[in-house]
Design a protein around this motif. Structure first.
Motif, short mmCIF file in Angstrom:
data_model
loop_
_atom_site.label_atom_id
_atom_site.label_comp_id
_atom_site.label_asym_id
_atom_site.label_seq_id
_atom_site.Cartn_x
_atom_site.Cartn_y
_atom_site.Cartn_z
N UNK A 133 0.85 -1.19 0.00
CA UNK A 133 0.00 0.00 0.00
C UNK A 133 0.88 1.24 0.00
N UNK A 134 0.57 2.18 -0.88
CA UNK A 134 1.40 3.38 -0.99
C UNK A 134 0.60 4.62 -0.60
N UNK A 135 1.33 5.63 -0.19
CA UNK A 135 0.74 6.93 0.10
C UNK A 135 1.78 8.01 -0.18
N UNK A 136 1.31 9.21 -0.39
CA UNK A 136 2.23 10.32 -0.64
C UNK A 136 2.68 10.45 -2.07
N UNK A 137 2.15 9.61 -2.96
CA UNK A 137 2.50 9.69 -4.37
C UNK A 137 1.23 9.59 -5.22
N UNK A 138 1.32 10.07 -6.45
CA UNK A 138 0.25 9.83 -7.41
C UNK A 138 0.55 8.47 -8.02
N UNK A 139 0.02 7.45 -7.38
CA UNK A 139 0.41 6.06 -7.64
C UNK A 139 0.34 5.71 -9.12
N UNK A 140 -0.71 6.16 -9.79
CA UNK A 140 -0.94 5.74 -11.17
C UNK A 140 0.14 6.25 -12.12
N UNK A 141 0.95 7.18 -11.69
CA UNK A 141 1.97 7.76 -12.56
C UNK A 141 3.27 6.98 -12.59
N UNK A 142 3.43 6.00 -11.69
CA UNK A 142 4.74 5.38 -11.51
C UNK A 142 4.72 3.88 -11.71
N UNK A 143 5.85 3.41 -12.28
CA UNK A 143 6.09 1.98 -12.31
C UNK A 143 6.42 1.51 -10.90
N UNK A 144 6.12 0.25 -10.65
CA UNK A 144 6.35 -0.34 -9.32
C UNK A 144 7.08 -1.67 -9.49
N UNK A 145 7.83 -2.02 -8.47
CA UNK A 145 8.54 -3.29 -8.52
C UNK A 145 8.52 -4.03 -7.20
N UNK A 146 8.69 -5.33 -7.30
CA UNK A 146 8.91 -6.17 -6.12
C UNK A 146 10.33 -6.74 -6.22
N UNK A 147 11.06 -6.62 -5.14
CA UNK A 147 12.41 -7.15 -5.03
C UNK A 147 12.44 -8.13 -3.86
N UNK A 189 -1.61 -4.32 -10.24
CA UNK A 189 -1.79 -3.07 -9.52
C UNK A 189 -3.24 -2.65 -9.55
N UNK A 190 -3.65 -1.96 -8.50
CA UNK A 190 -4.99 -1.39 -8.40
C UNK A 190 -4.81 0.10 -8.14
N UNK A 191 -4.94 0.89 -9.19
CA UNK A 191 -4.68 2.33 -9.06
C UNK A 191 -5.72 3.01 -8.16
N UNK A 192 -6.90 2.45 -8.08
CA UNK A 192 -7.92 3.04 -7.21
C UNK A 192 -7.57 2.87 -5.73
#
Length: 115
Positions: A23-37, A71-74
């Motif tokens: 879960x993310x906060x503080x960013x416009x999530x839909x604008x960014x690529x995300x990764x799992x490491x 991902x779930x941008x909502x």
């Protein structure tokens, strides 16, 4: 303030499944690529899966056909569905966002695959 919070790790038997969430906060999530490491004891952190803002995905060879990133941008959340888990998948799993040339990480969630 950017925050990434992973959850969903735990102990599972070989062949089992787990679903990790970030879960993310503080960013416009839909604008960014995300990764799992992930990082196993004594090893370097490695990329497991990546998803672009448009939903394109890629995976490490070791997890292809077993893991699925979504991902779930909502909900500002990225997921990692892990099936057919193996002992070698044991590691701390971290969520990552690359924002303006900076890397942001969650605190990690432990995944242990053992009988």
């Amino acid at each position: 303030q950017v925050q990434l919070v992973e959850s969903g790790g735990g102990l599972v038997q070989p062949g089992g499944s787990l679903r990790l969430s970030c879960a993310t906060s503080g960013i416009i999530f839909s604008m960014y690529a995300m990764g799992w490491y992930r990082q196993a004891p004594g090893k370097q952190r490695e990329l497991v899966a990546h998803i672009t803002r448009g939903g394109s995905t890629n995976y490490a060879d070791s997890v292809k056909d077993r893991f699925t990133i979504s991902r779930d941008n909502a909900k500002n959340t990225v997921y990692l569905q892990m099936n057919s888990l193996k002992p070698e998948d044991t590691a701390v799993y971290y969520c990552n966002a690359k924002i303006m040339n900076s890397d942001y990480w969650g605190q990690g969630t432990q995944v242990t695959v053992s009988s």
